[in-house]
Design a protein around this motif. Structure first.
Motif, PDB file in Angstrom:
ATOM      1  N   LYS A 171       0.820  -1.206   0.000  1.00  0.00           N
ATOM      2  CA  LYS A 171       0.000   0.000   0.000  1.00  0.00           C
ATOM      3  C   LYS A 171       0.853   1.255   0.000  1.00  0.00           C
ATOM      4  O   LYS A 171       0.494   2.258  -0.631  1.00  0.00           O
ATOM      5  CB  LYS A 171      -0.921  -0.009   1.220  1.00  0.00           C
ATOM      6  CG  LYS A 171      -1.855   1.187   1.299  1.00  0.00           C
ATOM      7  CD  LYS A 171      -2.804   1.063   2.469  1.00  0.00           C
ATOM      8  CE  LYS A 171      -2.044   1.167   3.786  1.00  0.00           C
ATOM      9  NZ  LYS A 171      -2.978   1.201   4.954  1.00  0.00           N
ATOM     10  N   ASN A 172       2.003   1.204   0.676  1.00  0.00           N
ATOM     11  CA  ASN A 172       2.845   2.388   0.805  1.00  0.00           C
ATOM     12  C   ASN A 172       3.896   2.508  -0.285  1.00  0.00           C
ATOM     13  O   ASN A 172       4.606   3.506  -0.345  1.00  0.00           O
ATOM     14  CB  ASN A 172       3.546   2.376   2.169  1.00  0.00           C
ATOM     15  CG  ASN A 172       2.553   2.414   3.316  1.00  0.00           C
ATOM     16  OD1 ASN A 172       1.481   3.007   3.200  1.00  0.00           O
ATOM     17  ND2 ASN A 172       2.900   1.769   4.435  1.00  0.00           N
ATOM     18  N   THR A 173       4.023   1.480  -1.140  1.00  0.00           N
ATOM     19  CA  THR A 173       5.045   1.492  -2.184  1.00  0.00           C
ATOM     20  C   THR A 173       4.371   1.423  -3.539  1.00  0.00           C
ATOM     21  O   THR A 173       3.624   0.481  -3.820  1.00  0.00           O
ATOM     22  CB  THR A 173       6.017   0.305  -2.021  1.00  0.00           C
ATOM     23  OG1 THR A 173       6.575   0.351  -0.698  1.00  0.00           O
ATOM     24  CG2 THR A 173       7.127   0.379  -3.042  1.00  0.00           C
ATOM     25  N   PHE A 223      -1.352 -10.652  -6.002  1.00  0.00           N
ATOM     26  CA  PHE A 223      -1.556 -11.654  -4.947  1.00  0.00           C
ATOM     27  C   PHE A 223      -0.306 -12.492  -4.713  1.00  0.00           C
ATOM     28  O   PHE A 223      -0.103 -13.003  -3.615  1.00  0.00           O
ATOM     29  CB  PHE A 223      -2.740 -12.547  -5.287  1.00  0.00           C
ATOM     30  CG  PHE A 223      -4.060 -11.966  -4.895  1.00  0.00           C
ATOM     31  CD1 PHE A 223      -4.632 -12.269  -3.674  1.00  0.00           C
ATOM     32  CD2 PHE A 223      -4.719 -11.093  -5.733  1.00  0.00           C
ATOM     33  CE1 PHE A 223      -5.840 -11.724  -3.292  1.00  0.00           C
ATOM     34  CE2 PHE A 223      -5.933 -10.545  -5.369  1.00  0.00           C
ATOM     35  CZ  PHE A 223      -6.497 -10.850  -4.146  1.00  0.00           C
ATOM     36  N   LEU A 224       0.524 -12.645  -5.718  1.00  0.00           N
ATOM     37  CA  LEU A 224       1.788 -13.350  -5.508  1.00  0.00           C
ATOM     38  C   LEU A 224       2.727 -12.514  -4.649  1.00  0.00           C
ATOM     39  O   LEU A 224       3.486 -13.056  -3.836  1.00  0.00           O
ATOM     40  CB  LEU A 224       2.449 -13.672  -6.850  1.00  0.00           C
ATOM     41  CG  LEU A 224       1.683 -14.615  -7.773  1.00  0.00           C
ATOM     42  CD1 LEU A 224       2.516 -14.908  -9.010  1.00  0.00           C
ATOM     43  CD2 LEU A 224       1.321 -15.916  -7.065  1.00  0.00           C
ATOM     44  N   ALA A 262      -8.726 -13.369   2.847  1.00  0.00           N
ATOM     45  CA  ALA A 262      -8.567 -12.137   3.622  1.00  0.00           C
ATOM     46  C   ALA A 262      -8.016 -11.008   2.753  1.00  0.00           C
ATOM     47  O   ALA A 262      -8.468  -9.855   2.855  1.00  0.00           O
ATOM     48  CB  ALA A 262      -7.640 -12.395   4.809  1.00  0.00           C
ATOM     49  N   ALA A 263      -7.043 -11.335   1.904  1.00  0.00           N
ATOM     50  CA  ALA A 263      -6.487 -10.306   1.023  1.00  0.00           C
ATOM     51  C   ALA A 263      -7.523  -9.815   0.016  1.00  0.00           C
ATOM     52  O   ALA A 263      -7.567  -8.624  -0.309  1.00  0.00           O
ATOM     53  CB  ALA A 263      -5.264 -10.866   0.291  1.00  0.00           C
ATOM     54  N   VAL A 278      -8.420  -5.857  -0.293  1.00  0.00           N
ATOM     55  CA  VAL A 278      -8.043  -5.072  -1.475  1.00  0.00           C
ATOM     56  C   VAL A 278      -9.207  -4.877  -2.434  1.00  0.00           C
ATOM     57  O   VAL A 278      -9.187  -3.966  -3.261  1.00  0.00           O
ATOM     58  CB  VAL A 278      -6.854  -5.718  -2.213  1.00  0.00           C
ATOM     59  CG1 VAL A 278      -5.659  -5.840  -1.294  1.00  0.00           C
ATOM     60  CG2 VAL A 278      -7.227  -7.089  -2.772  1.00  0.00           C
ATOM     61  N   GLY A 279     -10.221  -5.764  -2.373  1.00  0.00           N
ATOM     62  CA  GLY A 279     -11.418  -5.538  -3.158  1.00  0.00           C
ATOM     63  C   GLY A 279     -11.471  -6.223  -4.499  1.00  0.00           C
ATOM     64  O   GLY A 279     -12.449  -6.039  -5.238  1.00  0.00           O
TER      65      GLY A 279
END
Length: 322
Positions: free
Chosen positions: A52-54, A67-68, A149-150, A154-155
């Motif tokens: 998220k921050n990169t 996802f990988l 969960a991911a 992330v949607g």
């Protein structure tokens, strides 16, 4: 003849169900399962924070495989998901197998089990199949929960190619943990006391995890070529170091997971300048990644078969002598 065969299969299934129930209800499995779940949740959180921050690089060939990256990325505070699995997975295999046989000897229950109308090799086969079933269900559920969960966070869901690579990663993880399971079962057959078999198995795991890389670094400094060596000498040195590093099961697992979870990796060994020049940075197709990682998977399967065959031979000899 058919009735006897069906009766034998039914007896074998009863033994497998008993082993699965014993593993699930044991405190050692519950404690180790809790540790694995906590560490994997922590690694998932750090991976999502890092992604998220990169912002992805414009020329990153792995940008499409989000996802990988969840399984291979970390913000530096904790190791990534596949590193946690590679570290704690052997402990799970050792936990399920170190007392598989000698505990039955010490508890004097082996004679009662073998007095039933079943084949003697069914006992050892049920020990392995029951523990392997628990391992397979555990890691499959763990990776599916991580993907779920991911997806909620992330949607969007993973792509079909990502699902294929994650399926192969799950299969490789099960094979890797099965090797340590068979190794601990071998020590359980060989040694009479459960503490001895557990200590020997953990000692081998510590050797390959901690001390073997230290030995490799010492050897690397001793045989390192001079700075003015030719390209052929440098390539020979790198091939030699990779060969001795792959004697460790953890290195085989690391190489295989790198190829499956990082499609941009095109080779696990050194490349000549002619092979690098003109190469376009792009992800490998899944079949090409399988070809590169195939030798690692075959090596782990071969080590697992050797351990199981050795424990089978020792167990049958011990039974003949009793």
């Amino acid at each position: 003849m058919t009735i006897n065969k069906n009766n034998n299969l039914y007896a074998f299934s009863i033994l497998v169900k008993k082993e699965i129930a014993d593993h699930i209800r044991s405190w050692k499995f519950i404690i180790l399962l809790a540790i694995i779940l906590l560490t994997c949740v922590a690694s998932l959180y750090t991976a999502l924070q890092a992604l998220k921050n990169t912002a992805p690089a414009p020329n990153d060939p792995d940008a499409a495989f989000f996802f990988l990256k969840i399984f291979t990325t970390s913000d530096g505070t904790m190791p990534s998901f596949h590193l946690f699995v590679g570290f704690l997975g052997p402990l799970l295999g050792i936990c399920l197998g170190f007392d598989a046989v000698n505990s039955e000897f010490n508890g004097r229950t082996l004679g009662r089990i073998l007095s039933q109308p079943i084949h003697r090799d069914y006992f050892l086969n049920a020990k392995f199949i029951g523990a392997l079933t628990v391992i397979g269900v555990l890691f499959t559920s763990l990776i599916l929960l991580t993907i779920g969960a991911a997806t909620l966070l992330v949607g969007f869901p993973p792509t079909f190619m990502e699902c294929n690579r994650l399926f192969l990663f799950t299969l490789l993880t099960i094979v890797y943990v099965a090797f340590w399971l068979n190794l601990s079962i071998l020590f359980s057959v060989r040694f009479k006391h459960t503490a001895t078999s557990a200590l020997v198995a953990i000692a081998i795991w510590l050797f390959f995890t901690v001390f073997y890389p230290i030995i490799i670094n010492i050897v690397a400094k001793a045989v390192q070529p001079n700075p003015y060596a030719s390209e052929a000498e440098i390539m020979q040195y790198q091939h030699f170091m990779l060969t001795i590093m792959r004697f460790a099961p953890s290195q085989l697992y690391s190489d295989g997971t790198s190829m499956l979870l990082m499609p941009s990796i095109r080779s696990l060994g050194p490349l000549h300048m002619e092979q690098i020049q003109g190469a376009i940075p792009s992800p490998l197709p899944i079949w090409e990644s399988i070809k590169v990682a195939w030798s690692q998977l075959v090596a782990l399967i071969a080590c697992t078969i050797v351990c199981f065959a050795t424990s089978y031979y020792l167990f049958m000899r011990k039974e003949i002598r009793c």
